[in-house]
Design an enzyme around this catalytic site. Structure first.
Site, mmCIF file in Angstrom:
data_model
loop_
_atom_site.group_PDB
_atom_site.id
_atom_site.type_symbol
_atom_site.label_atom_id
_atom_site.label_comp_id
_atom_site.label_asym_id
_atom_site.label_seq_id
_atom_site.Cartn_x
_atom_site.Cartn_y
_atom_site.Cartn_z
ATOM 1 N N ARG A 228 0.846 -1.191 0.000
ATOM 2 C CA ARG A 228 0.000 0.000 0.000
ATOM 3 C C ARG A 228 0.888 1.249 0.000
ATOM 4 O O ARG A 228 1.959 1.264 0.609
ATOM 5 C CB ARG A 228 -0.927 0.026 1.222
ATOM 6 C CG ARG A 228 -2.114 -0.915 1.123
ATOM 7 C CD ARG A 228 -3.075 -0.469 0.027
ATOM 8 N NE ARG A 228 -4.233 -1.358 -0.107
ATOM 9 C CZ ARG A 228 -4.314 -2.380 -0.945
ATOM 10 N NH1 ARG A 228 -3.260 -2.678 -1.704
ATOM 11 N NH2 ARG A 228 -5.411 -3.094 -1.019
ATOM 12 N N HIS A 276 -0.580 -0.186 -9.996
ATOM 13 C CA HIS A 276 -1.244 -1.128 -9.086
ATOM 14 C C HIS A 276 -1.677 -2.394 -9.829
ATOM 15 O O HIS A 276 -2.832 -2.825 -9.777
ATOM 16 C CB HIS A 276 -2.457 -0.464 -8.421
ATOM 17 C CG HIS A 276 -2.824 -1.108 -7.105
ATOM 18 N ND1 HIS A 276 -3.346 -0.399 -6.047
ATOM 19 C CD2 HIS A 276 -2.748 -2.398 -6.676
ATOM 20 C CE1 HIS A 276 -3.598 -1.225 -5.038
ATOM 21 N NE2 HIS A 276 -3.231 -2.443 -5.407
#
Length: 312
Positions: A228, A276
């Site tokens: 993250r 991502h």
């Protein structure tokens, strides 16, 4: 059996087709604003919190991705407006571990063999062979020993890298040095050539990729963040790159996604950026896992739920 499909930003019809094939007896409907009708199971991913408003009959909420931090944040922000005391079930793998291991292996080899520098040389039409370290001196530390971290650590160890594994609780793995708890973090990072982050995002891990951690690494080291964006102190990374403490970093996740066009990361010559994509949720594997868990739940088996306090 009623299944509520509340997944945003996905190929809805492809998902519905796969779910209806795997669970032909189920009635599956797509959530729409104002829907508070009963449901047995909710499949949730990045949808409006209204999809999680209290409704009759819910046995479990499935978090349809690797990261659960967004769902935890919804519970913290919306309180009793979101269902409580309902098991939140996360996908255990669904093909993501294999993808994460491939990604980590790619960057480990890229940096070990200096392919990042060869790319730079090629753009300057420079023919110059470079020395490269041996794999057995290229120490890789993997942060996180869960469903993704463990396969990544094993893959890198099988490739001949010396691997260290950091986790909240004690682990014992053949051929891999293990470190547990905050008190061991400095020792874990000391002398590491490359760090691979696969930790869950919790209050305890926020900002864990910082100047203190980088200072313990070998000079000219590498960072790979696959977890993250909130794990990383961005200014500390830029400073470490400017000072040469880190040679390069590969980032797949960011504090704000999509990464704003004006962000300095885009223009930094020693950052490898991807949007991502290190591990995508694979539909067939995910549906098979969800269907199996639902069948077991229907036969009275309790489903293991997420620990909201711990964050995973």
């Amino acid at each position: 059996m009623e299944i509520l499909f509340a997944m945003k930003g996905v190929e809805t019809q492809t998902w519905l087709s796969a779910l209806r094939t795997a669970l032909p007896a189920a009635r599956i409907r797509v959530w729409a604003e104002g829907d508070d009708a009963p449901a047995d199971y909710i499949l949730f991913w990045k949808e409006h919190p209204g999809a999680l408003a209290p409704r009759p009959g819910v046995k479990a909420i499935f978090n349809m991705g690797a990261g659960v931090d967004a769902l935890i944040r919804l519970h913290r922000e919306h309180g009793d407006a979101i269902m409580r005391d309902v098991p939140i079930v996360r996908l255990e793998d669904a093909g993501m571990a294999r993808q994460m291991a491939q990604c980590a292996a790619y960057y480990a080899l890229r940096y070990l063999r200096r392919f990042d520098l060869y790319d730079e040389q090629a753009r300057r039409a420079l023919w110059q062979p470079l020395d490269a370290p041996s794999a057995d001196t290229f120490i890789i530390g993997v942060l996180g020993a869960g469903k993704l971290g463990l396969p990544v650590a094993r893959t890198l160890a099988d490739m001949g890298f010396p691997v260290r594994l950091y986790s909240r609780t004690e682990k014992s793995l053949p051929g891999i040095a293990t470190y547990a708890g905050t008190a061991s973090l400095e020792a874990f990072a000391t002398g590491a050539t490359m760090l691979v982050n696969l930790l869950p995002h919790t209050p305890d891990t926020e900002g864990i990729l910082n100047a203190s951690l980088f200072s313990r690494m070998a000079d000219g080291g590498y960072l790979l963040n696959l977890a993250r964006g909130d794990h990383l102190v961005e200014s500390d990374l830029l400073d470490a790159l400017a000072r040469g403490k880190l040679a390069r970093a590969a980032l797949d996740v960011f504090r704000t996604e999509p990464l704003p066009k004006e962000h300095p990361f885009w223009r930094h010559p020693r950052l490898d950026l991807t949007p991502h994509i290190s591990a995508r949720t694979l539909i067939s594997e995910s549906v098979a896992q969800v269907a199996d868990k639902i069948r077991r739940s229907q036969h009275g088996e309790a489903l293991d739920g997420l620990d909201l306090q711990r964050g995973y």
